[in-house]
Design a protein around this motif. Sequence first.
Motif, PDB file in Angstrom:
ATOM      1  N   GLU A  15      43.728  34.255  79.886  1.00 19.27           N
ATOM      2  CA  GLU A  15      44.937  35.050  79.690  1.00 19.27           C
ATOM      3  C   GLU A  15      44.578  36.484  80.074  1.00 19.27           C
ATOM      4  O   GLU A  15      43.610  37.031  79.553  1.00 19.27           O
ATOM      5  N   GLU A  17      45.989  40.376  80.362  1.00 21.63           N
ATOM      6  CA  GLU A  17      47.014  41.375  80.067  1.00 21.63           C
ATOM      7  C   GLU A  17      46.821  42.573  80.993  1.00 21.63           C
ATOM      8  O   GLU A  17      45.699  43.050  81.174  1.00 21.63           O
ATOM      9  N   HIS A  39      53.820  31.068  82.454  1.00 14.57           N
ATOM     10  CA  HIS A  39      52.537  31.503  82.999  1.00 14.57           C
ATOM     11  C   HIS A  39      52.521  32.978  83.383  1.00 14.57           C
ATOM     12  O   HIS A  39      51.459  33.544  83.636  1.00 14.57           O
ATOM     13  N   ASP A  43      52.974  40.401  76.587  1.00 18.44           N
ATOM     14  CA  ASP A  43      52.348  40.286  75.283  1.00 18.44           C
ATOM     15  C   ASP A  43      53.080  41.164  74.272  1.00 18.44           C
ATOM     16  O   ASP A  43      54.146  40.806  73.797  1.00 18.44           O
ATOM     17  N   GLU A  50      51.426  39.445  81.076  1.00 15.81           N
ATOM     18  CA  GLU A  50      50.338  38.560  80.669  1.00 15.81           C
ATOM     19  C   GLU A  50      50.378  37.307  81.543  1.00 15.81           C
ATOM     20  O   GLU A  50      51.362  36.574  81.553  1.00 15.81           O
ATOM     21  N   VAL A  52      48.957  33.669  82.206  1.00 15.97           N
ATOM     22  CA  VAL A  52      48.368  32.596  81.397  1.00 15.97           C
ATOM     23  C   VAL A  52      48.122  31.398  82.302  1.00 15.97           C
ATOM     24  O   VAL A  52      49.062  30.741  82.752  1.00 15.97           O
ATOM     25  N   HIS A 133      41.501  37.349  77.736  1.00 15.11           N
ATOM     26  CA  HIS A 133      41.168  36.341  76.724  1.00 15.11           C
ATOM     27  C   HIS A 133      40.625  35.118  77.448  1.00 15.11           C
ATOM     28  O   HIS A 133      41.209  34.664  78.442  1.00 15.11           O
ATOM     29  N   GLU A 252      38.608  31.051  71.295  1.00 14.98           N
ATOM     30  CA  GLU A 252      39.240  32.101  72.083  1.00 14.98           C
ATOM     31  C   GLU A 252      38.446  33.385  71.923  1.00 14.98           C
ATOM     32  O   GLU A 252      38.283  33.892  70.811  1.00 14.98           O
ATOM     33  N   ARG A 254      38.322  37.302  72.884  1.00 13.17           N
ATOM     34  CA  ARG A 254      39.338  38.283  73.262  1.00 13.17           C
ATOM     35  C   ARG A 254      38.752  39.663  73.551  1.00 13.17           C
ATOM     36  O   ARG A 254      39.508  40.627  73.689  1.00 13.17           O
TER      37      ARG A 254
END
Length: 360
Positions: A15, A17, A39, A43, A50, A52, A133, A252, A254
């Motif tokens: 992910e 951002e 996708h 955020d 973002e 994804v 992420h 995850e 981050r």
Amino acid sequence: MTNSKYFYSGKFGIERETLRVDGQGRLAQTPHPFGNDEHITRDFCENQVELVTPVCHSVDEAVEALAELDKRAREELTKNGESIWLYSNPPHFDSEDDIPIADFTGDHSSKRAYREVLEQKYGKKLMLFSGIHFNFSFAEEFLRELNTNNEDFHTFRDELYLRLYKQLMIHSWLLVLLTAASPYYDASLDKDGKSGIIMSEYSSLRNSKRGYWNKFLPILDHRSLKTFTGSIKKHIVTGSLYSASEGVDHIELRMFDLNPSAPLGIDDRDLEFAHLLILYLLSQPDFDFTPELQEKAVRDHKNAALLEPDTKLLERGLEVIEEMEKHFSDNEKALEVIAFEKNKITSNACLSKTILNYAL
């Protein structure tokens, strides 16, 4: 364990951002231009994009998926004279009025409500910090091989991820140390109306004490999944935490800053190293994650975000990396990735230092 044909397998996702900026490099004030694309979403704020990736089967595949999403996003933004701000710290902004909360509506309106709570607790400036992420889960076949006592699979899996989570908490500083990449920021982040580029004392503002942290350290009970979730629920009931949004079927990470020197904002070797670190930590013994150790983990994480972190942290980083060299001694590709990260410490060439030198 390393002999399993499923050892390096798993599910991978990224992910990313970033902020949308207009032709003057200011925060774009237009609505999110990608509709409800799962996708290409946003955020915390409306002018944050973002990306994804779908679930992938390797870091390489995930990076390729990110590249395709990045291309689509840039093509659409170009139509509006906008572009992507590929840096974890935001550009200049006049005030929090330039930071509209992500306008989720309909079935997703609860997302907006959650962000409004965050606005009240932390203000909107922190919402501008952007990063990467990295999501990972082990192949089910690998977990079943590890479950030699034929325990209930879901219980075994949950407990394994909880043990790994503790290891990653006390080692998160290492990934911050190696991937922090935002030593500069605009003065408007300090005070409305100010402008000018400031060289920070931090290599990563978002991972430092100035970053996005709870206003208190939620001490959790890690003895079992039941006690862990119970301690989270206690904080939710008292209002100290808003919700428990993470599951235990994946990891995850981050803490990755956007790398402005990498076209996609991330060097795939940093993600490969994170994967190797996860695999290495899986082999480490369990331990009692006491309140003292939880507090130390946060201190180490913030220390690693300093432009000049404690030399003891650098020494510990080398120790972990050298142990990983032994652990992956039969894997040439892994050793190349580990050597890439090791050089950042031995040559005083951590990413933030490289960016400083490039700017000078």
